[in-house]
Design a protein around this motif. Structure first.
Motif, short mmCIF file in Angstrom:
data_model
loop_
_atom_site.label_atom_id
_atom_site.label_comp_id
_atom_site.label_asym_id
_atom_site.label_seq_id
_atom_site.Cartn_x
_atom_site.Cartn_y
_atom_site.Cartn_z
N ALA A 267 0.89 -1.24 0.12
CA ALA A 267 0.05 -0.05 0.11
C ALA A 267 0.95 1.35 -0.18
O ALA A 267 0.68 2.21 -0.76
CB ALA A 267 -0.83 0.14 1.06
N PHE A 268 1.93 1.15 0.70
CA PHE A 268 2.81 2.63 0.87
C PHE A 268 3.53 2.63 -0.46
O PHE A 268 3.52 3.66 -1.03
CB PHE A 268 3.91 2.35 1.93
CG PHE A 268 3.48 2.39 3.34
CD1 PHE A 268 3.65 3.83 4.00
CD2 PHE A 268 2.75 1.51 3.92
CE1 PHE A 268 3.08 3.97 5.02
CE2 PHE A 268 2.17 1.61 5.07
CZ PHE A 268 2.44 2.97 5.78
N GLU A 269 3.94 1.48 -1.17
CA GLU A 269 4.40 1.63 -2.46
C GLU A 269 3.59 2.30 -3.44
O GLU A 269 4.24 3.15 -4.23
CB GLU A 269 5.04 0.19 -2.94
CG GLU A 269 5.98 -0.24 -2.10
CD GLU A 269 6.47 -1.81 -2.33
OE1 GLU A 269 5.68 -2.21 -3.18
OE2 GLU A 269 7.34 -2.18 -2.04
N ARG A 270 2.29 1.84 -3.47
CA ARG A 270 1.36 2.38 -4.49
C ARG A 270 1.22 3.70 -4.15
O ARG A 270 0.96 4.57 -5.12
CB ARG A 270 0.18 1.27 -4.48
CG ARG A 270 0.35 0.22 -5.01
CD ARG A 270 0.99 0.25 -6.52
NE ARG A 270 1.29 -1.41 -7.05
CZ ARG A 270 2.12 -2.17 -6.93
NH1 ARG A 270 3.30 -1.90 -6.06
NH2 ARG A 270 1.91 -3.44 -7.35
N ALA A 271 1.10 4.16 -2.95
CA ALA A 271 0.58 5.34 -2.61
C ALA A 271 2.14 6.40 -3.20
O ALA A 271 1.46 7.41 -3.36
CB ALA A 271 0.43 5.54 -1.04
N ILE A 381 -4.69 3.05 0.10
CA ILE A 381 -3.69 3.94 -0.74
C ILE A 381 -4.23 5.31 -0.43
O ILE A 381 -3.32 6.12 -0.41
CB ILE A 381 -3.58 3.33 -1.98
CG1 ILE A 381 -3.03 1.92 -2.21
CG2 ILE A 381 -3.06 4.40 -3.12
CD1 ILE A 381 -3.09 1.26 -3.55
N GLU A 382 -5.54 5.76 -0.67
CA GLU A 382 -5.90 6.97 -0.67
C GLU A 382 -5.65 7.53 0.64
O GLU A 382 -5.42 8.59 0.77
CB GLU A 382 -7.43 7.12 -1.10
CG GLU A 382 -7.90 6.75 -2.51
CD GLU A 382 -9.00 7.45 -3.09
OE1 GLU A 382 -8.89 8.49 -3.49
OE2 GLU A 382 -10.23 6.80 -2.55
N GLN A 383 -5.95 6.79 1.80
CA GLN A 383 -5.71 7.18 3.04
C GLN A 383 -4.10 7.55 3.30
O GLN A 383 -3.90 8.73 3.67
CB GLN A 383 -5.96 6.12 4.31
CG GLN A 383 -7.52 5.93 4.36
CD GLN A 383 -7.84 5.13 5.31
OE1 GLN A 383 -7.26 3.77 5.15
NE2 GLN A 383 -8.45 5.45 6.40
N LEU A 384 -3.28 6.91 2.55
CA LEU A 384 -1.89 7.06 2.93
C LEU A 384 -1.39 8.26 1.96
O LEU A 384 -0.48 9.04 2.43
CB LEU A 384 -1.09 5.96 2.20
CG LEU A 384 -1.01 4.64 3.26
CD1 LEU A 384 -0.52 3.55 2.67
CD2 LEU A 384 -0.41 5.24 4.64
N VAL A 385 -1.96 8.40 0.80
CA VAL A 385 -1.90 9.81 -0.14
C VAL A 385 -2.23 10.79 0.74
O VAL A 385 -1.39 12.02 0.59
CB VAL A 385 -2.68 9.74 -1.44
CG1 VAL A 385 -2.75 11.03 -2.13
CG2 VAL A 385 -2.06 8.58 -2.25
N CYS A 386 -3.40 10.83 1.43
CA CYS A 386 -3.71 12.03 2.08
C CYS A 386 -3.09 12.36 3.25
O CYS A 386 -3.02 13.57 3.70
CB CYS A 386 -5.43 11.99 2.40
SG CYS A 386 -6.55 12.10 0.97
N SER A 387 -2.22 11.27 3.68
CA SER A 387 -1.51 11.62 5.08
C SER A 387 -0.39 12.63 4.57
O SER A 387 0.38 13.02 5.47
CB SER A 387 -1.12 10.39 5.58
OG SER A 387 0.07 9.78 4.77
N ARG A 388 0.10 12.54 3.41
CA ARG A 388 1.26 13.21 2.84
C ARG A 388 0.87 14.53 2.29
O ARG A 388 1.72 15.13 1.58
CB ARG A 388 1.96 12.49 1.99
CG ARG A 388 2.50 10.94 2.47
CD ARG A 388 3.02 11.30 3.83
NE ARG A 388 4.35 11.72 3.60
CZ ARG A 388 5.11 12.21 4.77
NH1 ARG A 388 4.86 12.06 6.16
NH2 ARG A 388 6.33 12.59 4.56
N SER A 389 -0.28 15.15 2.14
CA SER A 389 -0.76 16.36 1.75
C SER A 389 -0.36 17.49 2.66
O SER A 389 0.03 17.46 3.88
CB SER A 389 -2.15 16.41 1.56
OG SER A 389 -3.03 16.18 2.80
N ARG A 390 -0.39 18.64 1.92
CA ARG A 390 0.04 19.77 2.84
C ARG A 390 -1.14 20.30 3.74
O ARG A 390 -0.70 20.36 4.95
CB ARG A 390 0.17 21.17 1.76
CG ARG A 390 0.68 22.42 2.56
CD ARG A 390 0.56 23.62 1.37
NE ARG A 390 -0.80 23.84 1.01
CZ ARG A 390 -1.49 24.53 1.64
NH1 ARG A 390 -1.25 25.38 2.77
NH2 ARG A 390 -2.89 24.90 1.11
N VAL A 391 -2.40 20.05 3.36
CA VAL A 391 -3.43 20.36 4.15
C VAL A 391 -4.51 19.30 3.93
O VAL A 391 -4.58 18.73 2.69
CB VAL A 391 -4.21 21.83 3.95
CG1 VAL A 391 -5.22 21.86 4.86
CG2 VAL A 391 -3.06 22.99 4.15
#
Length: 472
Positions: A267-271, A381-391
Protein backbone atom coordinates in the motif's frame (compact mmCIF):
# COMPACT_ATOMS: atom_id res chain seq x y z
CA UNK A 1 32.62 -4.74 24.23
CA UNK A 2 29.24 -3.36 25.33
CA UNK A 3 29.68 -5.01 28.74
CA UNK A 4 32.57 -2.64 29.51
CA UNK A 5 30.35 0.43 29.17
CA UNK A 6 28.18 1.91 31.94
CA UNK A 7 24.53 0.84 31.84
CA UNK A 8 23.25 4.15 30.40
CA UNK A 9 25.84 4.08 27.60
CA UNK A 10 25.06 0.42 26.90
CA UNK A 11 21.40 1.32 26.37
CA UNK A 12 22.31 4.12 23.98
CA UNK A 13 24.67 1.84 22.04
CA UNK A 14 22.04 -0.90 21.86
CA UNK A 15 19.48 1.59 20.54
CA UNK A 16 21.90 2.78 17.83
CA UNK A 17 22.72 -0.80 16.79
CA UNK A 18 19.02 -1.69 16.66
CA UNK A 19 18.23 1.29 14.46
CA UNK A 20 21.03 0.30 12.07
CA UNK A 21 19.65 -3.26 11.97
CA UNK A 22 16.17 -2.02 11.09
CA UNK A 23 17.57 0.27 8.40
CA UNK A 24 19.43 -2.63 6.76
CA UNK A 25 16.28 -4.76 7.04
CA UNK A 26 14.13 -2.07 5.41
CA UNK A 27 16.59 -1.54 2.54
CA UNK A 28 16.78 -5.29 1.94
CA UNK A 29 12.98 -5.48 1.81
CA UNK A 30 12.89 -2.53 -0.61
CA UNK A 31 15.28 -4.25 -3.01
CA UNK A 32 13.42 -7.55 -2.75
CA UNK A 33 10.11 -5.81 -3.44
CA UNK A 34 11.62 -3.88 -6.33
CA UNK A 35 12.74 -7.14 -7.94
CA UNK A 36 9.21 -8.51 -7.57
CA UNK A 37 7.74 -5.57 -9.47
CA UNK A 38 10.46 -5.27 -12.12
CA UNK A 39 8.40 -7.23 -14.65
CA UNK A 40 5.10 -5.36 -14.28
CA UNK A 41 3.91 -1.99 -15.50
CA UNK A 42 5.05 0.87 -13.30
CA UNK A 43 8.38 2.26 -12.09
CA UNK A 44 11.47 0.19 -12.81
CA UNK A 45 13.26 -1.58 -9.97
CA UNK A 46 15.94 1.10 -9.64
CA UNK A 47 13.26 3.81 -9.65
CA UNK A 48 11.38 2.11 -6.81
CA UNK A 49 14.54 1.91 -4.71
CA UNK A 50 15.30 5.56 -5.44
CA UNK A 51 11.75 6.63 -4.53
CA UNK A 52 11.84 4.88 -1.19
CA UNK A 53 15.36 6.01 -0.37
CA UNK A 54 14.30 9.57 -1.17
CA UNK A 55 11.22 9.25 1.02
CA UNK A 56 13.36 8.06 3.92
CA UNK A 57 14.22 11.67 4.69
CA UNK A 58 10.51 12.03 5.32
CA UNK A 59 8.53 10.19 7.99
CA UNK A 60 6.16 8.31 5.68
CA UNK A 61 7.01 4.91 7.19
CA UNK A 62 6.62 6.36 10.65
CA UNK A 63 7.10 3.12 12.60
CA UNK A 64 10.60 2.49 11.19
CA UNK A 65 11.84 6.00 11.89
CA UNK A 66 10.70 6.01 15.50
CA UNK A 67 10.64 2.47 16.79
CA UNK A 68 14.20 2.00 18.07
CA UNK A 69 14.91 -1.30 19.84
CA UNK A 70 12.12 -3.84 19.41
CA UNK A 71 11.69 -7.57 19.05
CA UNK A 72 12.08 -8.50 15.37
CA UNK A 73 10.91 -12.12 15.69
CA UNK A 74 7.38 -13.48 16.24
CA UNK A 75 6.55 -13.73 19.93
CA UNK A 76 5.82 -17.16 21.47
CA UNK A 77 2.33 -18.34 22.37
CA UNK A 78 1.39 -17.32 25.93
CA UNK A 79 -1.12 -20.15 26.41
CA UNK A 80 -3.89 -17.64 27.20
CA UNK A 81 -5.98 -16.29 24.35
CA UNK A 82 -8.03 -13.31 23.27
CA UNK A 83 -10.40 -13.84 20.35
CA UNK A 84 -12.92 -11.46 18.84
CA UNK A 85 -15.54 -11.06 16.16
CA UNK A 86 -14.88 -7.90 14.10
CA UNK A 87 -17.46 -5.15 14.00
CA UNK A 88 -19.86 -5.85 11.08
CA UNK A 89 -19.07 -2.62 9.26
CA UNK A 90 -16.67 -1.09 6.78
CA UNK A 91 -12.92 -1.50 6.56
CA UNK A 92 -12.01 1.22 9.06
CA UNK A 93 -14.54 -0.02 11.61
CA UNK A 94 -12.96 -3.47 11.28
CA UNK A 95 -9.54 -1.86 11.76
CA UNK A 96 -10.81 -0.38 15.03
CA UNK A 97 -11.85 -3.87 16.18
CA UNK A 98 -8.36 -5.18 15.38
CA UNK A 99 -6.67 -2.31 17.24
CA UNK A 100 -8.85 -2.76 20.33
CA UNK A 101 -8.39 -6.53 20.44
CA UNK A 102 -4.64 -6.41 19.77
CA UNK A 103 -4.04 -3.58 22.26
CA UNK A 104 -5.93 -5.43 24.99
CA UNK A 105 -4.08 -8.68 24.19
CA UNK A 106 -0.82 -6.73 24.49
CA UNK A 107 -1.90 -5.15 27.79
CA UNK A 108 -3.08 -8.47 29.29
CA UNK A 109 -0.20 -10.57 27.89
CA UNK A 110 -2.53 -12.80 25.88
CA UNK A 111 -2.14 -14.41 22.48
CA UNK A 112 -4.35 -12.79 19.85
CA UNK A 113 -6.49 -15.15 17.78
CA UNK A 114 -6.29 -14.00 14.17
CA UNK A 115 -9.78 -13.45 12.82
CA UNK A 116 -10.54 -15.71 9.82
CA UNK A 117 -11.69 -14.48 6.43
CA UNK A 118 -15.26 -13.27 6.26
CA UNK A 119 -17.56 -11.10 4.18
CA UNK A 120 -16.57 -7.46 4.68
CA UNK A 121 -18.95 -4.60 4.03
CA UNK A 122 -18.27 -3.08 0.58
CA UNK A 123 -15.12 -5.22 0.26
CA UNK A 124 -16.27 -8.76 -0.47
CA UNK A 125 -14.80 -11.77 1.28
CA UNK A 126 -11.31 -11.36 2.67
CA UNK A 127 -9.11 -11.12 5.70
CA UNK A 128 -7.14 -8.38 7.41
CA UNK A 129 -3.89 -9.86 6.11
CA UNK A 130 -4.54 -8.25 2.74
CA UNK A 131 -4.37 -4.81 4.37
CA UNK A 132 -1.99 -5.01 7.34
CA UNK A 133 1.61 -6.15 7.88
CA UNK A 134 1.01 -9.32 9.86
CA UNK A 135 4.71 -10.12 10.29
CA UNK A 136 5.25 -6.82 12.09
CA UNK A 137 2.16 -7.36 14.23
CA UNK A 138 3.50 -10.78 15.29
CA UNK A 139 6.64 -9.04 16.54
CA UNK A 140 4.53 -6.97 18.92
CA UNK A 141 1.96 -9.47 20.22
CA UNK A 142 1.75 -13.29 19.96
CA UNK A 143 -0.71 -14.43 17.27
CA UNK A 144 -2.31 -17.80 16.61
CA UNK A 145 -4.26 -18.64 13.46
CA UNK A 146 -7.95 -19.33 13.84
CA UNK A 147 -7.53 -22.88 12.52
CA UNK A 148 -4.95 -23.76 15.18
CA UNK A 149 -7.05 -22.07 17.85
CA UNK A 150 -10.19 -23.95 16.77
CA UNK A 151 -8.24 -27.21 16.89
CA UNK A 152 -7.01 -26.47 20.43
CA UNK A 153 -10.54 -25.76 21.67
CA UNK A 154 -12.29 -28.39 19.57
CA UNK A 155 -14.50 -25.86 17.79
CA UNK A 156 -16.70 -27.06 14.98
CA UNK A 157 -15.82 -26.24 11.40
CA UNK A 158 -18.06 -23.87 9.51
CA UNK A 159 -19.08 -20.54 10.96
CA UNK A 160 -16.16 -19.08 12.98
CA UNK A 161 -16.68 -18.96 16.74
CA UNK A 162 -20.11 -20.56 16.30
CA UNK A 163 -19.91 -22.79 19.38
CA UNK A 164 -17.27 -20.97 21.45
CA UNK A 165 -19.91 -19.89 23.97
CA UNK A 166 -20.46 -23.52 24.96
CA UNK A 167 -16.82 -24.12 25.87
CA UNK A 168 -15.64 -24.18 29.47
CA UNK A 169 -13.13 -21.63 30.76
CA UNK A 170 -14.14 -19.19 28.01
CA UNK A 171 -15.34 -15.78 29.14
CA UNK A 172 -17.58 -14.28 26.46
CA UNK A 173 -18.11 -10.52 26.39
CA UNK A 174 -21.25 -9.28 24.64
CA UNK A 175 -23.49 -6.27 25.13
CA UNK A 176 -25.23 -8.09 27.98
CA UNK A 177 -22.04 -8.02 30.07
CA UNK A 178 -21.63 -4.31 29.34
CA UNK A 179 -25.16 -3.18 30.20
CA UNK A 180 -26.17 -3.05 26.55
CA UNK A 181 -23.17 -0.98 25.44
CA UNK A 182 -20.54 -1.39 22.76
CA UNK A 183 -16.86 -0.73 23.39
CA UNK A 184 -17.08 3.03 22.81
CA UNK A 185 -19.17 3.21 26.01
CA UNK A 186 -16.87 1.02 28.11
CA UNK A 187 -13.52 1.52 29.80
CA UNK A 188 -11.34 -1.54 30.48
CA UNK A 189 -8.90 -0.77 33.30
CA UNK A 190 -5.57 -2.61 33.39
CA UNK A 191 -5.25 -3.73 36.10
CA UNK A 192 -8.00 -1.66 37.79
CA UNK A 193 -9.66 1.72 37.61
CA UNK A 194 -8.28 4.49 39.85
CA UNK A 195 -10.08 4.92 43.16
CA UNK A 196 -10.28 7.90 45.49
CA UNK A 197 -8.52 5.82 48.13
CA UNK A 198 -5.52 5.43 45.83
CA UNK A 199 -4.45 8.96 46.53
CA UNK A 200 -3.05 9.02 42.99
CA UNK A 201 -2.85 12.10 40.80
CA UNK A 202 -4.53 10.16 37.99
CA UNK A 203 -7.82 9.84 39.90
CA UNK A 204 -9.05 13.35 39.09
CA UNK A 205 -8.19 12.92 35.41
CA UNK A 206 -9.95 9.57 35.32
CA UNK A 207 -13.09 11.08 36.84
CA UNK A 208 -13.20 13.59 33.97
CA UNK A 209 -12.45 10.91 31.42
CA UNK A 210 -14.88 8.23 32.51
CA UNK A 211 -18.10 10.27 32.16
CA UNK A 212 -20.92 7.73 31.99
CA UNK A 213 -18.70 4.84 30.94
CA UNK A 214 -19.24 1.28 32.10
CA UNK A 215 -16.10 0.36 34.10
CA UNK A 216 -14.40 -3.05 34.06
CA UNK A 217 -11.40 -3.99 36.21
CA UNK A 218 -9.21 -6.75 34.77
CA UNK A 219 -7.43 -7.69 38.00
CA UNK A 220 -8.89 -10.79 39.71
CA UNK A 221 -11.67 -11.07 37.12
CA UNK A 222 -12.42 -13.37 34.16
CA UNK A 223 -10.46 -10.90 32.03
CA UNK A 224 -7.39 -12.10 33.91
CA UNK A 225 -8.26 -15.68 34.89
CA UNK A 226 -10.15 -17.12 31.89
CA UNK A 227 -8.23 -19.36 29.52
CA UNK A 228 -9.95 -17.62 26.59
CA UNK A 229 -11.36 -14.10 26.58
CA UNK A 230 -13.77 -13.81 23.65
CA UNK A 231 -15.43 -10.61 22.44
CA UNK A 232 -18.57 -10.69 20.35
CA UNK A 233 -19.15 -7.99 17.70
CA UNK A 234 -18.92 -5.11 20.20
CA UNK A 235 -15.47 -3.65 19.48
CA UNK A 236 -16.04 -0.25 17.89
CA UNK A 237 -14.19 2.83 19.09
CA UNK A 238 -10.71 4.20 19.65
CA UNK A 239 -8.44 1.77 21.48
CA UNK A 240 -6.95 4.50 23.69
CA UNK A 241 -10.45 5.41 24.95
CA UNK A 242 -11.24 1.75 25.53
CA UNK A 243 -8.22 0.87 27.69
CA UNK A 244 -7.19 2.75 30.83
CA UNK A 245 -3.71 1.95 32.13
CA UNK A 246 -1.33 3.60 34.61
CA UNK A 247 0.62 6.62 33.31
CA UNK A 248 3.72 4.55 32.55
CA UNK A 249 1.84 1.74 30.84
CA UNK A 250 -0.63 3.70 28.68
CA UNK A 251 2.04 5.19 26.35
CA UNK A 252 3.46 1.69 25.79
CA UNK A 253 0.07 0.47 24.58
CA UNK A 254 -0.23 3.45 22.22
CA UNK A 255 3.27 2.86 20.93
CA UNK A 256 2.52 -0.82 20.30
CA UNK A 257 -0.42 0.12 18.07
CA UNK A 258 1.59 2.81 16.28
CA UNK A 259 4.59 0.59 15.59
CA UNK A 260 2.95 -2.76 14.88
CA UNK A 261 -0.47 -2.16 13.31
CA UNK A 262 0.14 -0.51 9.96
CA UNK A 263 -0.69 -1.09 6.31
CA UNK A 264 1.28 -3.50 4.15
CA UNK A 265 4.34 -2.26 2.30
CA UNK A 266 2.45 -2.76 -0.96
CA UNK A 267 0.00 0.00 0.00
CA UNK A 268 2.85 2.40 0.80
CA UNK A 269 4.57 1.65 -2.50
CA UNK A 270 1.43 2.31 -4.53
CA UNK A 271 0.70 5.48 -2.57
CA UNK A 272 4.21 6.70 -3.35
CA UNK A 273 3.47 6.37 -7.04
CA UNK A 274 0.52 8.74 -6.72
CA UNK A 275 2.43 11.10 -4.42
CA UNK A 276 5.26 11.28 -6.97
CA UNK A 277 2.77 11.98 -9.78
CA UNK A 278 1.29 14.81 -7.67
CA UNK A 279 4.72 16.42 -7.33
CA UNK A 280 5.98 14.81 -4.14
CA UNK A 281 5.31 15.00 -0.42
CA UNK A 282 3.31 18.09 0.64
CA UNK A 283 3.14 19.40 -2.96
CA UNK A 284 -0.66 19.06 -2.93
CA UNK A 285 -3.61 19.24 -0.56
CA UNK A 286 -6.28 16.64 0.05
CA UNK A 287 -9.98 16.43 0.84
CA UNK A 288 -12.12 13.43 1.78
CA UNK A 289 -15.79 13.69 0.82
CA UNK A 290 -17.86 10.80 2.15
CA UNK A 291 -21.32 10.32 0.63
CA UNK A 292 -22.87 7.33 -1.18
CA UNK A 293 -24.06 5.06 1.70
CA UNK A 294 -22.93 7.40 4.53
CA UNK A 295 -25.69 7.22 7.15
CA UNK A 296 -25.06 10.65 8.69
CA UNK A 297 -27.03 12.71 6.20
CA UNK A 298 -26.34 15.96 8.06
CA UNK A 299 -22.82 15.67 6.63
CA UNK A 300 -24.16 15.55 3.06
CA UNK A 301 -23.32 19.10 2.07
CA UNK A 302 -23.48 20.49 -1.44
CA UNK A 303 -20.25 20.94 -3.35
CA UNK A 304 -20.89 24.70 -3.29
CA UNK A 305 -21.09 24.69 0.52
CA UNK A 306 -17.93 22.59 0.86
CA UNK A 307 -16.11 24.98 -1.47
CA UNK A 308 -17.21 27.98 0.59
CA UNK A 309 -16.34 26.36 3.93
CA UNK A 310 -12.79 25.53 2.84
CA UNK A 311 -12.06 28.64 0.76
CA UNK A 312 -9.50 29.95 3.26
CA UNK A 313 -7.87 26.56 3.81
CA UNK A 314 -6.51 25.87 0.33
CA UNK A 315 -4.44 28.03 -1.98
CA UNK A 316 -6.05 29.13 -5.27
CA UNK A 317 -5.28 26.80 -8.19
CA UNK A 318 -3.30 24.38 -6.04
CA UNK A 319 -3.55 20.65 -6.69
CA UNK A 320 -6.36 19.16 -4.65
CA UNK A 321 -6.59 15.38 -4.45
CA UNK A 322 -10.17 14.35 -3.59
CA UNK A 323 -10.71 10.93 -2.02
CA UNK A 324 -14.40 10.18 -2.38
CA UNK A 325 -17.09 7.58 -2.87
CA UNK A 326 -19.32 10.09 -4.68
CA UNK A 327 -20.44 8.70 -8.04
CA UNK A 328 -21.51 11.49 -10.36
CA UNK A 329 -22.99 9.17 -12.99
CA UNK A 330 -25.90 6.85 -12.22
CA UNK A 331 -24.13 3.80 -13.66
CA UNK A 332 -21.37 3.89 -11.05
CA UNK A 333 -23.50 5.13 -8.14
CA UNK A 334 -23.93 1.71 -6.56
CA UNK A 335 -20.46 0.33 -7.09
CA UNK A 336 -18.73 -0.96 -3.97
CA UNK A 337 -15.32 0.43 -3.08
CA UNK A 338 -13.44 -2.66 -4.23
CA UNK A 339 -14.92 -2.60 -7.76
CA UNK A 340 -12.05 -2.56 -10.32
CA UNK A 341 -14.08 -0.22 -12.54
CA UNK A 342 -13.59 2.58 -10.00
CA UNK A 343 -10.24 3.25 -11.66
CA UNK A 344 -12.14 4.04 -14.85
CA UNK A 345 -14.70 6.43 -13.34
CA UNK A 346 -14.04 9.80 -14.96
CA UNK A 347 -17.31 11.65 -14.41
CA UNK A 348 -16.73 13.93 -11.43
CA UNK A 349 -19.17 16.65 -12.44
CA UNK A 350 -20.58 16.84 -8.91
CA UNK A 351 -17.29 18.46 -7.86
CA UNK A 352 -17.47 21.20 -10.53
CA UNK A 353 -17.50 24.05 -7.94
CA UNK A 354 -14.23 22.76 -6.47
CA UNK A 355 -12.72 22.06 -9.89
CA UNK A 356 -13.43 25.66 -10.88
CA UNK A 357 -11.15 26.90 -8.09
CA UNK A 358 -8.54 24.14 -7.72
CA UNK A 359 -6.74 21.63 -9.92
CA UNK A 360 -8.71 18.63 -8.70
CA UNK A 361 -7.38 15.09 -9.04
CA UNK A 362 -9.16 11.80 -8.36
CA UNK A 363 -8.26 8.14 -7.98
CA UNK A 364 -9.24 7.39 -11.58
CA UNK A 365 -6.61 9.86 -12.81
CA UNK A 366 -3.93 7.40 -11.68
CA UNK A 367 -5.16 4.21 -13.34
CA UNK A 368 -1.75 3.79 -14.98
CA UNK A 369 0.10 3.97 -11.67
CA UNK A 370 -2.33 1.47 -10.11
CA UNK A 371 -2.82 -0.98 -12.98
CA UNK A 372 -1.10 -3.80 -11.05
CA UNK A 373 -2.74 -3.04 -7.70
CA UNK A 374 -5.05 -5.16 -5.57
CA UNK A 375 -8.33 -3.28 -5.73
CA UNK A 376 -9.08 -4.08 -2.10
CA UNK A 377 -6.14 -1.79 -1.22
CA UNK A 378 -7.46 1.31 -3.00
CA UNK A 379 -8.98 2.82 0.15
CA UNK A 380 -5.78 2.25 2.14
CA UNK A 381 -3.74 3.83 -0.65
CA UNK A 382 -5.93 6.93 -0.69
CA UNK A 383 -5.58 7.29 3.07
CA UNK A 384 -1.80 7.16 2.74
CA UNK A 385 -1.84 9.71 -0.08
CA UNK A 386 -3.88 12.12 2.05
CA UNK A 387 -1.51 11.58 4.98
CA UNK A 388 1.22 13.28 2.91
CA UNK A 389 -0.76 16.32 1.78
CA UNK A 390 0.05 19.89 2.76
CA UNK A 391 -3.42 20.36 4.25
CA UNK A 392 -6.16 17.80 4.81
CA UNK A 393 -9.91 18.40 5.18
CA UNK A 394 -12.12 15.41 5.96
CA UNK A 395 -15.69 14.35 6.67
CA UNK A 396 -16.80 14.46 10.30
CA UNK A 397 -17.97 11.12 11.76
CA UNK A 398 -16.14 9.19 9.03
CA UNK A 399 -13.63 6.65 10.34
CA UNK A 400 -11.88 6.86 6.94
CA UNK A 401 -11.17 10.53 7.69
CA UNK A 402 -10.29 9.91 11.33
CA UNK A 403 -7.56 7.40 10.46
CA UNK A 404 -5.98 9.91 8.08
CA UNK A 405 -5.85 12.33 11.03
CA UNK A 406 -4.14 9.62 13.09
CA UNK A 407 -1.60 8.87 10.36
CA UNK A 408 -0.75 12.56 10.07
CA UNK A 409 -0.35 12.67 13.83
CA UNK A 410 2.08 9.75 13.75
CA UNK A 411 4.25 11.43 11.09
CA UNK A 412 6.63 13.94 12.62
CA UNK A 413 7.18 15.88 9.41
CA UNK A 414 3.48 16.70 8.93
CA UNK A 415 3.03 20.27 10.13
CA UNK A 416 -0.74 20.63 9.74
CA UNK A 417 -2.37 18.30 12.26
CA UNK A 418 -5.49 20.30 13.06
CA UNK A 419 -8.80 18.48 12.63
CA UNK A 420 -10.46 20.19 9.66
CA UNK A 421 -13.86 19.12 8.32
CA UNK A 422 -15.97 19.90 5.28
CA UNK A 423 -19.04 20.91 7.33
CA UNK A 424 -17.23 23.66 9.26
CA UNK A 425 -16.32 27.06 7.81
CA UNK A 426 -12.68 27.98 8.28
CA UNK A 427 -11.63 29.82 10.40
CA UNK A 428 -14.91 31.03 11.94
CA UNK A 429 -16.12 27.64 13.20
CA UNK A 430 -12.75 26.74 14.72
CA UNK A 431 -12.68 29.41 17.41
CA UNK A 432 -14.93 27.64 19.92
CA UNK A 433 -16.67 24.31 20.41
CA UNK A 434 -19.75 24.85 18.28
CA UNK A 435 -21.94 21.78 18.24
CA UNK A 436 -19.80 20.05 20.85
CA UNK A 437 -17.40 18.63 18.27
CA UNK A 438 -14.31 20.21 19.81
CA UNK A 439 -12.96 21.69 16.58
CA UNK A 440 -10.82 24.27 18.35
CA UNK A 441 -9.73 22.14 21.28
CA UNK A 442 -6.27 20.60 21.35
CA UNK A 443 -6.58 19.09 24.80
CA UNK A 444 -6.98 15.47 25.87
CA UNK A 445 -9.95 13.32 24.96
CA UNK A 446 -12.11 14.08 27.96
CA UNK A 447 -12.06 17.83 27.28
CA UNK A 448 -12.34 17.58 23.50
CA UNK A 449 -16.05 16.84 23.14
CA UNK A 450 -17.42 17.42 26.63
CA UNK A 451 -19.31 15.10 28.92
CA UNK A 452 -16.45 12.66 29.28
CA UNK A 453 -17.92 10.30 26.67
CA UNK A 454 -15.35 9.00 24.17
CA UNK A 455 -16.53 9.06 20.58
CA UNK A 456 -15.70 6.62 17.78
CA UNK A 457 -16.28 9.14 14.97
CA UNK A 458 -13.05 11.12 15.28
CA UNK A 459 -9.49 10.86 16.58
CA UNK A 460 -7.86 12.80 19.39
CA UNK A 461 -4.35 14.02 20.11
CA UNK A 462 -4.00 11.29 22.72
CA UNK A 463 -3.59 8.77 19.89
CA UNK A 464 -0.07 9.89 19.06
CA UNK A 465 1.05 11.96 22.03
CA UNK A 466 3.13 10.39 24.80
CA UNK A 467 4.27 7.43 22.70
CA UNK A 468 8.03 8.00 22.97
CA UNK A 469 8.68 5.31 25.58
CA UNK A 470 10.28 1.89 25.54
CA UNK A 471 7.80 -0.94 25.00
CA UNK A 472 9.95 -3.50 26.72
Amino acid sequence: MLKRLPLSQRREAFTALSQKWYKRKAISRMRRTAREFSEVEGPAADDLIAMRNASRKYNFRYWLARRGPARPQPLPDTGRYLSYEPWPGGHNNIRMSLEMAAALAFALNRTLVWSPQRMMYLRGKGGLGQYFDIADLRAGVPIISYDKFAEKLGLQSGKPFNDIRQKSNVHVVDKEQWSGRIASGVVICVPRCPRLSDGSSSFAAFQKYRGTLHEVDTASSPYETAHVLHFGPVLLGNFYNFIWAPPRRAPQIKRFVRDHIHFRELAFERAERIIAALGGHFAFSCMHVRRNDFQFKEMWLSAEQITANSAKVFEPKEQLYIATDERSDSKSAGRPNFDPDLLRVNDHSWFAPLSAVYRTRFLGDFAGELSDTLHSLLGCIEQLVCSRSRVFVGTYKSTFTSYIHRLRGYMRDVDQKQFLYTHARYPEDYTDDKGGVGLARKGPTWSAIGGGQPFWGREFLEAWEETEVSMW
